[in-house]
Design a protein around this motif. Structure first.
Motif, short mmCIF file in Angstrom:
data_model
loop_
_atom_site.label_atom_id
_atom_site.label_comp_id
_atom_site.label_asym_id
_atom_site.label_seq_id
_atom_site.Cartn_x
_atom_site.Cartn_y
_atom_site.Cartn_z
N ARG A 76 -8.93 7.15 -2.98
CA ARG A 76 -10.05 7.10 -2.01
C ARG A 76 -9.53 7.75 -0.73
NH1 ARG A 76 -10.44 0.63 0.06
NH2 ARG A 76 -8.51 0.90 1.14
N SER A 109 -9.26 7.25 2.96
CA SER A 109 -9.45 6.42 3.75
C SER A 109 -9.49 6.72 5.30
CB SER A 109 -8.41 5.35 3.60
OG SER A 109 -8.58 4.55 2.47
N SER A 110 -9.19 7.82 5.55
CA SER A 110 -9.13 8.24 6.86
C SER A 110 -9.27 9.74 7.02
CB SER A 110 -7.90 7.92 7.69
OG SER A 110 -7.37 8.62 8.77
N ARG A 163 -12.35 5.31 7.38
CA ARG A 163 -13.22 4.64 6.43
C ARG A 163 -12.83 3.33 5.87
NH1 ARG A 163 -14.36 8.67 1.94
NH2 ARG A 163 -16.21 7.61 1.70
N HIS A 164 -11.55 3.33 5.87
CA HIS A 164 -10.94 1.98 5.27
C HIS A 164 -9.90 1.61 6.11
CE1 HIS A 164 -13.70 2.25 1.82
NE2 HIS A 164 -13.23 3.43 1.58
N ASP A 165 -9.38 0.47 6.55
CA ASP A 165 -8.29 0.11 7.45
C ASP A 165 -6.97 0.16 6.64
OD1 ASP A 165 -6.49 -0.96 9.29
OD2 ASP A 165 -7.68 -2.61 9.70
N ASP A 203 -4.32 4.94 -1.18
CA ASP A 203 -5.15 5.46 -0.25
C ASP A 203 -4.78 6.99 -0.07
OD1 ASP A 203 -6.39 3.07 1.43
OD2 ASP A 203 -4.37 2.65 0.76
N ASP A 249 -5.33 -3.41 6.42
CA ASP A 249 -6.11 -4.42 6.00
C ASP A 249 -5.34 -5.34 5.09
OD1 ASP A 249 -8.31 -6.29 6.54
OD2 ASP A 249 -9.47 -4.97 5.72
N ARG A 266 0.88 -1.17 0.02
CA ARG A 266 -0.04 0.01 0.13
C ARG A 266 0.79 1.24 0.02
NH1 ARG A 266 -4.65 -1.90 2.53
NH2 ARG A 266 -5.64 0.14 2.89
#
Ligand code: GDP
Ligand code: IMO
Ligand code: MG
Length: 428
Positions: free
Chosen positions: A407, A409-410, A423-425, A325, A428, A260
């Motif tokens: 996106r 994500s946080s 919003r997204h880990d 992200d 993950d 990532r």
């Protein structure tokens, strides 16, 4: 378990420290891979506030091994000051590992950084004066001094002598300064050798083995995309690779190992030092943002230049880093505007540019084309879910996501660890 790069998507100070710290307890290794003590990361944990410069922010999390990679330039005096300061506050720093290939910042490079800036006058970069540029220049010119050189006095003396043969000419003949003394420089560097020795490791091997074993590794960039020596607003940049590729070269892992790439980005924009900044506000609005965001440098105390969010910069950061992200920070600072302008493209001498202009002159001439989004008045610092946010704040985030192409994500709604909407880990 992933390998995640956390980097700045603008001109620095986006809140990378907080973003990394937040992942803390679930991370096995945090690696600083570029830059040196030109960085300044503020991390707030409950009532405690930490200012980190050279050490990666993961050092604040128990159980996490902090690593200084080969791509970093290390001022040894600052290293030990920072370690001592944290130890005095009860932080366990005993796990720190340092690459034997990292370069050290000798005192003459601090001097050269400052006198060069003075010499440049109106053309100055506005550096932090920490010796970063001259030390990376030495690395590329192959006259740098590495951590491993501290353990062989003969080699160290030879290298200092070789470097000073050139540097002293410059110091004395161009800048009218005193020559640096070979023995004094060598002795100062040697004085750190015993203390640094137990921290030194083959960090490339350690990190590759950690990834093989399924550990979670976070690569924390200093500076940012627009300050990157290749992809930033050259020459108004720092001297290292602050973009995603730097994580591989600066730590000795292959790019195929990265899962990532997270870009940290403010809900508006700031910049410290000189150089172009299309959305900069030189008026009361800029002053309001500076005040609301507490925009003063952690390293030099300089007021940060402030302006609106720039989606062209965000898209560019997405492209050159391969972002997966975005972490949007400081949304709370934007509370209280009737309309919030967001730059969607540039006008360069009458021509619309949706992408970053490739040549420097065009970027210097770029003026923002704004879209005006509806603002909100509610205090959002207590929001912990996306739905908690006022509808206009939600729309602002979704519009930024759409314009930026990555996106979100946080979302940061305050300086504290807890003041975040996930919003997204990211792991993950
Ligand atoms: P870094 O260099 O990227 O780590 O960022 P800095 O620490 O230099 O600057 C970011 C500043 O913003 C710090 O003072 C942080 O405590 C603060 N900060 C980070 N995230 C947020 C947020 O979501 N809201 C607010 N109000 N402050 C934040
Ligand atoms: P963090 O990691 C913001 C800027 C300096 C100057 C230029 C070159 O906290 O985001 P240097 O001393 O690196 O040769 O200076 O880069 N700069 C930063 N600006 N945040 C930083 O770090 C920075 N590190 C360097 O202001 O314009
Ligand atoms: Mg900073």
């Amino acid at each position: 378990m992933p390998a995640v790069v956390v980097l700045g998507a603008q001109w620095g100070d986006e809140g990378k420290g907080k973003a990394t710290d937040q992942l803390g307890s679930r991370v096995d290794y945090v690696v600083k891979f570029n830059g040196g003590n030109n960085a300044g990361h503020t991390v707030v944990v409950g009532d405690e506030k930490y200012a980190l410069h050279l050490l990666p922010s993961g050092i604040l999390s128990e159980g996490c091994t902090p690593v200084i990679g080969n791509g970093v330039v290390v001022d040894l005096e600052v290293l030990f000051d920072e370690l001592d300061g944290l130890t005095a506050r009860g932080v366990d720093v005993s796990k720190l590992l340092i690459s034997s290939s990292a370069h050290v910042i000798p005192s003459y490079n601090r001097t050269l950084d400052k006198v060069t800036e003075r010499f440049l006058g109106k053309r100055q970069i506005g550096t932090t004066g920490r010796g970063i540029g001259p030390t990376y220049a030495d690395k590329m010119s192959r006259v740098g001094i590495r951590i491993s050189d501290l353990f062989d006095e003969g080699i160290l003396r030879e290298k200092v002598e070789g470097a000073l043969e050139q540097k002293n000419q410059i110091l004395v003949k161009i800048y009218n300064r005193r020559a640096a003394d070979i023995d004094a420089v060598t002795d100062e560097l040697l004085s750190y050798a015993d203390r640094v020795r137990p921290m030194v490791a083959d960090t490339s091997l350690v990190l590759n083995q950690a990834l093989d074993a399924g550990k979670t590794v976070v690569y924390e960039a200093g500076q940012a995309t627009m300050l990157d020596v290749d992809h930033g607003t050259y020459p108004f940049v720092t001297s290292s690779s602050a973009t995603a590729g730097g994580a591989a070269t600066g730590s000795g892992i292959g790019p195929t190992r990265l899962d990532r790439v997270v870009g940290v980005i403010k809900a508006y924009t700031t910049r410290v030092g000189e150089g172009p900044f299309p959305t900069e506000l030189n008026d009361d609005d800029g002053e309001s943002l500076r005040k609301a965001g507490g925009e003063f440098g952690v390293t030099t105390g300089r007021p940060r230049r402030c302006g609106w969010y720039d989606a062209v910069v965000a898209r560019y950061a997405g492209r050159v880093n391969g972002l997966t992200d975005l972490v949007l920070t400081k949304l709370d600072v934007l509370t209280g505007w009737e309309k919030v302008p967001v730059c969607v493209a540039y006008d360069v001498d009458g021509v619309r540019h949706d992408e970053m202009p490739v040549d420097q002159t065009a970027f210097h001439h770029a003026t923002p084309i704004y879209e005006y989004l509806d603002g909100w008045w509610e205090d959002i610092s207590g929001c912990r879910t996306f739905e908690d946010l006022p509808v206009n704040a939600q729309r602002y985030v979704l519009a930024l996501e759409e314009m930026s192409g990555t996106r979100i994500s946080s979302i940061g709604v305050g300086p504290d660890r807890a003041a975040t909407i996930v919003r997204h880990d990211l792991l993950d």
